[in-house]
Design an enzyme around this catalytic site. Structure first.
Site, PDB file in Angstrom:
ATOM      1  N   TYR A 109       0.856  -1.190   0.000  1.00  0.00           N
ATOM      2  CA  TYR A 109       0.000   0.000   0.000  1.00  0.00           C
ATOM      3  C   TYR A 109       0.888   1.235   0.000  1.00  0.00           C
ATOM      4  CZ  TYR A 109      -3.410   3.475   1.661  1.00  0.00           C
ATOM      5  OH  TYR A 109      -4.222   4.581   1.787  1.00  0.00           O
ATOM      6  N   ASP A 165       9.341   2.656  -0.072  1.00  0.00           N
ATOM      7  CA  ASP A 165       8.297   3.343   0.683  1.00  0.00           C
ATOM      8  C   ASP A 165       8.470   2.969   2.154  1.00  0.00           C
ATOM      9  OD1 ASP A 165       6.121   4.433   1.844  1.00  0.00           O
ATOM     10  OD2 ASP A 165       4.636   3.554   0.486  1.00  0.00           O
ATOM     11  N   LYS A 188       4.533   9.243   8.928  1.00  0.00           N
ATOM     12  CA  LYS A 188       4.293   8.683  10.264  1.00  0.00           C
ATOM     13  C   LYS A 188       5.296   9.153  11.330  1.00  0.00           C
ATOM     14  CE  LYS A 188       1.642   4.882   8.345  1.00  0.00           C
ATOM     15  NZ  LYS A 188       0.264   4.653   8.722  1.00  0.00           N
TER      16      LYS A 188
HETATM   17  N1  PMP Z   1       2.852   4.165   2.358  1.00  0.00           N
HETATM   18  C1  PMP Z   1       2.780   3.262   3.328  1.00  0.00           C
HETATM   19  C2  PMP Z   1       3.769   2.135   3.361  1.00  0.00           C
HETATM   20  C3  PMP Z   1       1.795   3.361   4.316  1.00  0.00           C
HETATM   21  O1  PMP Z   1       1.727   2.444   5.286  1.00  0.00           O
HETATM   22  C4  PMP Z   1       0.880   4.435   4.264  1.00  0.00           C
HETATM   23  C5  PMP Z   1      -0.222   4.605   5.290  1.00  0.00           C
HETATM   24  N2  PMP Z   1      -0.524   3.553   6.078  1.00  0.00           N
HETATM   25  C6  PMP Z   1       1.003   5.356   3.220  1.00  0.00           C
HETATM   26  C7  PMP Z   1       2.004   5.192   2.294  1.00  0.00           C
HETATM   27  C8  PMP Z   1       0.076   6.526   3.138  1.00  0.00           C
HETATM   28  O2  PMP Z   1       0.337   7.404   4.157  1.00  0.00           O
HETATM   29  P1  PMP Z   1      -0.781   8.454   4.644  1.00  0.00           P
HETATM   30  O3  PMP Z   1      -1.858   7.658   5.285  1.00  0.00           O
HETATM   31  O4  PMP Z   1      -0.031   9.349   5.590  1.00  0.00           O
HETATM   32  O5  PMP Z   1      -1.232   9.177   3.417  1.00  0.00           O
END
Ligand code: PMP
Length: 426
Positions: free
Chosen positions: A141, A236, A264
């Site tokens: 994701y 990511d 995060k």
């Molecule tokens: N990349 C990863 C690996 C994530 O876990 C997340 C959110 N869980 C995102 C991108 C998206 O981040 P956000 O919810 O801050 O938009």
């Protein structure tokens, strides 16, 4: 802040779509979870119930709730004002800190969410290579934007199809979908499309299909194929950054990516995202170069302050306590499931973990799909009845923080044993 959760949830449904602002929040059972406050490893709902928190805001709160260092720094920032639309010293400080750990010699751009970070990293890779296609892996994701809301269509073509209504096929047709932990599969994608591939984006440890660690050969294939074909490797690290180690998954596995997306933890619980990476790619960004990015809230003073306090605390105290707590949870979960249910798997990398019922190994998202989702949900429900909060889906991860200590592990153990006993009995 107190109230009746049922009543507040009913009221919420009158004004908020589905009663929430992000879908997973609608699935907390048996409580409708309406939170009043957090302290250390615990949150308190509006009815005054205390819950041991292993969700931790879905990852950012590696220091637990309301950590004094973050609170103090944010408070003193707020005293001065909170938005200027111009450079502040804290942007420079946080950038310096993050680059020191994550990408020495590189550059960074702050945005407001992980979603924005991956969107920008993909744009940068396309701008740098002059190519349009990207590769993503099924089960990873990368946020809520069009280019990554994609799953595998026909396996032969690798062409992605939208996972959300409203995402045009014209966009997802540029996203090739490959299998995680399958080096040969990736090689085939590169053999067929290599010269058109701008970037490969990957969660170095999957944290959004439960937790799935990478195979060594898979990580090697990621670097060697992107190098061979002149594509950009985007790690990511929105979840893994400052969680696996201060240098993130790159340091942990000894792999260098071209671009790293963060979020995060680097905002200490306030909205943030970032792209960091190779100087010659990053310098394509506006105002230096032709790849556009801008944001009213980019580098927001409060997020910068919380991020600095968080990273400084981690530099002082290390990540050991969070990892140790997760290791203890892994043992408790394994021991309990071994005694009470048949097949199970617990996957853990440092302070992120997940368990699966009914499967004896989970190495790919396909393995997760075979696990007993209902058993997980029942355990989640029983745990929350017993004062422990875990994610309401086995597709999320459980997290620990550096303030989860022995007392919390004991509490978890008691609640988990009770929950599994109950579920095994039914
Ligand atoms: N990349 C990863 C690996 C994530 O876990 C997340 C959110 N869980 C995102 C991108 C998206 O981040 P956000 O919810 O801050 O938009």
């Amino acid at each position: 802040m107190t109230g009746d959760p049922e009543r507040i949830l009913m009221e919420a449904s009158r004004y908020l779509v589905g009663g929430v602002n992000s879908p997973v929040r609608a699935f907390y059972k048996p409580l409708p979870l309406v939170v009043a406050r957090g302290e250390g490893p615990y949150i308190y709902d509006v009815a005054g119930r205390r819950l041991l928190d292993h969700v931790l805001g879905y990852g950012p709160l590696i220091l637990g709730h309301r950590h004094p260092a973050v609170l103090e720094r944010v408070r003193s920032t707020l005293e001065n004002g909170w938005l200027y639309g111009a450079l502040t010293i804290d942007e420079v400080r946080l950038a310096e800190k993050i680059l020191h750990h994550i990408y020495p010699g590189g550059l960074i751009r702050f945005v407001n969410s992980g979603t924005e970070a991956t969107m920008l990293a993909i744009r940068l890779a396309r701008g740098f290579t002059g190519r349009d296609k990207i590769v993503k892996f099924e089960g990873c994701y990368h946020g809520a934007h069009d280019h990554v809301l994609v799953k595998a269509g026909s396996a032969a073509s690798h062409l992605g199809v939208p996972t959300s209504k409203g995402v045009p096929q014209a966009v997802t047709g540029l996203t090739l979908v490959a299998k995680y932990n399958d080096p040969e599969g990736l090689e085939q994608v590169f053999r067929e499309h290599g010269d058109d591939i701008a970037a490969v984006i990957v969660e170095p440890v999957i944290g959004n299909y439960g937790v799935i660690p990478p195979r060594k050969e898979f990580l090697q294939a990621l670097t060697s194929l992107t190098r061979e074909y002149g594509s950009i490797l985007i790690f990511d690290e929105v979840i893994t950054g400052f969680r696996l180690s201060l240098g993130g998954a790159q340091e942990y596995y000894g792999i260098r990516a071209d671009l790293v997306t963060l979020g995060k933890i680097i905002g200490g619980g306030f909205p943030i995202g970032a792209v960091a990476g190779r100087r010659e790619i990053m310098e394509l960004l506006t105002p230096k170069g032709p790849v556009f990015n801008a944001g009213t809230f980019n580098g927001h003073p409060v997020s910068m302050a919380a991020g600095i306090a968080t990273i400084e605390t981690l530099e002082k105290e290390g990540l050991n306590r969070a990892s140790r707590a997760a290791r203890a949870l892994e043992e408790v979960i394994s021991d309990t499931l071994r005694r009470r249910v048949g097949d199970y798997t617990v996957n853990r990398v440092e302070s992120m973990l997940q368990f699966y019922i009914g499967v004896d190994r989970v190495e790919t998202p396909l393995d997760v799909a075979r696990a007993d989702k209902d058993a997980y949900l029942k355990i989640h429900e029983e745990l929350s009845r017993n004062g422990v909060l875990i994610a309401p889906s086995q597709m999320e991860a459980l997290f620990t923080s550096i303030v989860h200590g022995d007392a919390e592990i004991e509490l978890f153990q008691e609640a988990f044993e009770k929950a599994v006993e109950r579920v095994a009995r039914d």
